[in-house]
Design a protein around this motif. Structure first.
Motif, PDB file in Angstrom:
ATOM      1  N   MET A 212      -6.283 -10.806   0.146  1.00 45.20           N
ATOM      2  CA  MET A 212      -6.899 -10.173  -1.016  1.00 45.20           C
ATOM      3  C   MET A 212      -7.124  -8.681  -0.765  1.00 45.20           C
ATOM      4  O   MET A 212      -6.847  -7.842  -1.639  1.00 45.20           O
ATOM      5  N   VAL A 213      -7.594  -8.345   0.420  1.00 45.98           N
ATOM      6  CA  VAL A 213      -7.858  -6.940   0.758  1.00 45.98           C
ATOM      7  C   VAL A 213      -6.562  -6.120   0.722  1.00 45.98           C
ATOM      8  O   VAL A 213      -6.519  -5.028   0.148  1.00 45.98           O
ATOM      9  N   VAL A 214      -5.505  -6.646   1.332  1.00 45.70           N
ATOM     10  CA  VAL A 214      -4.233  -5.916   1.364  1.00 45.70           C
ATOM     11  C   VAL A 214      -3.680  -5.732  -0.047  1.00 45.70           C
ATOM     12  O   VAL A 214      -3.228  -4.645  -0.418  1.00 45.70           O
ATOM     13  N   THR A 215      -3.741  -6.793  -0.857  1.00 42.89           N
ATOM     14  CA  THR A 215      -3.220  -6.711  -2.220  1.00 42.89           C
ATOM     15  C   THR A 215      -4.000  -5.699  -3.048  1.00 42.89           C
ATOM     16  O   THR A 215      -3.411  -4.871  -3.758  1.00 42.89           O
ATOM     17  N   LEU A 216      -5.322  -5.762  -2.978  1.00 48.92           N
ATOM     18  CA  LEU A 216      -6.147  -4.842  -3.755  1.00 48.92           C
ATOM     19  C   LEU A 216      -5.994  -3.402  -3.283  1.00 48.92           C
ATOM     20  O   LEU A 216      -5.985  -2.469  -4.094  1.00 48.92           O
ATOM     21  N   SER A 217      -5.858  -3.211  -1.973  1.00 46.34           N
ATOM     22  CA  SER A 217      -5.714  -1.860  -1.447  1.00 46.34           C
ATOM     23  C   SER A 217      -4.392  -1.239  -1.900  1.00 46.34           C
ATOM     24  O   SER A 217      -4.353  -0.065  -2.300  1.00 46.34           O
ATOM     25  N   ILE A 218      -3.313  -2.016  -1.850  1.00 47.73           N
ATOM     26  CA  ILE A 218      -2.011  -1.488  -2.267  1.00 47.73           C
ATOM     27  C   ILE A 218      -2.011  -1.144  -3.753  1.00 47.73           C
ATOM     28  O   ILE A 218      -1.435  -0.143  -4.180  1.00 47.73           O
ATOM     29  N   GLY A 219      -2.672  -1.979  -4.568  1.00 44.04           N
ATOM     30  CA  GLY A 219      -2.642  -1.767  -6.011  1.00 44.04           C
ATOM     31  C   GLY A 219      -3.787  -0.944  -6.572  1.00 44.04           C
ATOM     32  O   GLY A 219      -3.808  -0.679  -7.783  1.00 44.04           O
ATOM     33  N   GLU A 220      -4.723  -0.498  -5.737  1.00 45.76           N
ATOM     34  CA  GLU A 220      -5.895   0.220  -6.248  1.00 45.76           C
ATOM     35  C   GLU A 220      -5.496   1.593  -6.802  1.00 45.76           C
ATOM     36  O   GLU A 220      -4.818   2.366  -6.146  1.00 45.76           O
ATOM     37  N   PHE A 221      -5.951   1.891  -8.027  1.00 55.02           N
ATOM     38  CA  PHE A 221      -5.569   3.144  -8.679  1.00 55.02           C
ATOM     39  C   PHE A 221      -6.749   4.049  -8.995  1.00 55.02           C
ATOM     40  O   PHE A 221      -6.719   5.242  -8.705  1.00 55.02           O
TER      41      PHE A 221
ATOM     42  N   THR B 111      -1.477  13.237  -0.430  1.00 55.24           N
ATOM     43  CA  THR B 111      -1.966  11.885  -0.130  1.00 55.24           C
ATOM     44  C   THR B 111      -1.824  10.969  -1.337  1.00 55.24           C
ATOM     45  O   THR B 111      -2.745  10.238  -1.682  1.00 55.24           O
ATOM     46  N   LYS B 112      -0.677  11.015  -1.982  1.00 48.72           N
ATOM     47  CA  LYS B 112      -0.416  10.118  -3.103  1.00 48.72           C
ATOM     48  C   LYS B 112      -0.070   8.727  -2.579  1.00 48.72           C
ATOM     49  O   LYS B 112       0.716   8.583  -1.647  1.00 48.72           O
ATOM     50  N   THR B 113      -0.662   7.714  -3.187  1.00 47.34           N
ATOM     51  CA  THR B 113      -0.335   6.339  -2.838  1.00 47.34           C
ATOM     52  C   THR B 113       0.651   5.770  -3.855  1.00 47.34           C
ATOM     53  O   THR B 113       1.021   6.440  -4.822  1.00 47.34           O
ATOM     54  N   LEU B 114       1.049   4.528  -3.645  1.00 50.14           N
ATOM     55  CA  LEU B 114       2.057   3.913  -4.501  1.00 50.14           C
ATOM     56  C   LEU B 114       1.638   3.875  -5.976  1.00 50.14           C
ATOM     57  O   LEU B 114       2.414   4.277  -6.846  1.00 50.14           O
ATOM     58  N   PRO B 115       0.423   3.412  -6.324  1.00 45.81           N
ATOM     59  CA  PRO B 115       0.044   3.400  -7.746  1.00 45.81           C
ATOM     60  C   PRO B 115      -0.039   4.797  -8.358  1.00 45.81           C
ATOM     61  O   PRO B 115       0.327   4.984  -9.525  1.00 45.81           O
ATOM     62  N   VAL B 116      -0.515   5.769  -7.592  1.00 52.81           N
ATOM     63  CA  VAL B 116      -0.583   7.140  -8.107  1.00 52.81           C
ATOM     64  C   VAL B 116       0.824   7.686  -8.312  1.00 52.81           C
ATOM     65  O   VAL B 116       1.113   8.355  -9.311  1.00 52.81           O
ATOM     66  N   GLY B 117       1.720   7.406  -7.378  1.00 49.28           N
ATOM     67  CA  GLY B 117       3.101   7.814  -7.543  1.00 49.28           C
ATOM     68  C   GLY B 117       3.760   7.139  -8.732  1.00 49.28           C
ATOM     69  O   GLY B 117       4.579   7.745  -9.431  1.00 49.28           O
TER      70      GLY B 117
END
Length: 262
Positions: free
Chosen positions: A194-203, A214-220
């Motif tokens: 749950m932590v990994v999924t939420l961290s990857i998708g957190e926007f 420091t752009k992450t995947l959702p920001v990109g």
């Protein structure tokens, strides 16, 4: 109404809801695999846009993975002992602490990010670092780790097991790592996924805390939809789904492990 007719109506309604949810995702994926979305499949299928996404935004993907792993390590080191402490504490304050842990989930992510900016935004080097985003991710995901582990600890009859281990001469550290951790492993696994999924998708939190470096995947992903071709944004969505869907499947599998056993 016969049982067969009722089942058919329920099945038909369920399929309609699934189609309502899946069709837009399928269309987005196809847009990322077609040469020209507005011409449709007749323009041909291609991986060109996926390659372009990787060339332009691979840094955001690696940063998201690094953030998720770091967030997992920290929430595990904090969350498991915290859940154990809440289980052992019989005072009313334990319930108050448990409710306070849910605040980052209840409060909008933008508000949490603004609070972090007000508190630590003046530290330039820290503000420009990915560690600043990591704090927001830990605050947001920690309650999910604590809740997952705490619920399993409640059903594992740990006091009896610890009492038996203590009677055999086990020290508190030996009881924690030899009895508590193995018996709540399924909860740790569920919380970790749950932590990994939420961290990857957190926007929301990330969007407020990120910098151009420091752009992450959702920001990109948001940036690609705003400034690039529709096909590029859709291909980015495909990459995002390839990362998230396996994790969601694993969460469902881990949920069966944490469920009541018969």
């Amino acid at each position: 109404m016969s049982q067969r007719l009722r089942f058919s109506l329920q099945l038909g309604f369920t399929l309609l809801v699934c189609l309502f949810m899946i069709v837009p995702i399928a269309m987005s994926v196809m847009a990322g695999l077609t040469e020209n979305y507005f011409q449709g499949l007749q323009s041909g299928l291609t991986l060109r846009w996926v390659s372009e996404v990787w060339a332009l935004y691979s840094g955001t993907i690696w940063l998201s993975i690094k953030l998720a792993i770091a967030c997992l390590v920290i929430t595990t080191l904090i969350g498991v002992p915290a859940a154990y402490g809440l289980l052992r504490c019989r005072h009313r304050v334990a319930h108050a602490i448990e409710e306070l842990l849910l605040l980052p989930v209840a409060v909008p992510g933008l508000a949490t990010a603004l609070a972090l900016l007000l508190a630590y935004g003046s530290y330039r080097e820290f503000r420009a670092s990915w560690l600043f985003i990591l704090i927001g991710h830990v605050l947001f995901t920690l309650p999910f780790m604590v809740r997952a582990v705490h619920s399993v600890m409640h059903t594992a009859r740990l006091p009896l097991l610890e009492e038996a281990a203590a009677s055999l001469g086990a020290s508190p550290w030996q009881r924690f790592f030899g009895v508590v951790v193995p018996n709540c492993a399924s909860g740790i696994l569920a919380g970790a996924l749950m932590v990994v999924t939420l961290s990857i998708g957190e926007f929301n939190i990330t969007w407020m805390l990120h910098t151009p470096l420091t752009k992450t995947l959702p920001v990109g992903l948001a940036d690609s939809y705003a400034s690039m071709r529709l096909e590029v944004g859709s291909a980015y969505t495909l990459v995002f789904l390839l990362m998230i869907v396996p994790l969601l499947v694993m969460i469902q599998w881990a949920g069966k492990l944490t469920g009541p056993r018969r």
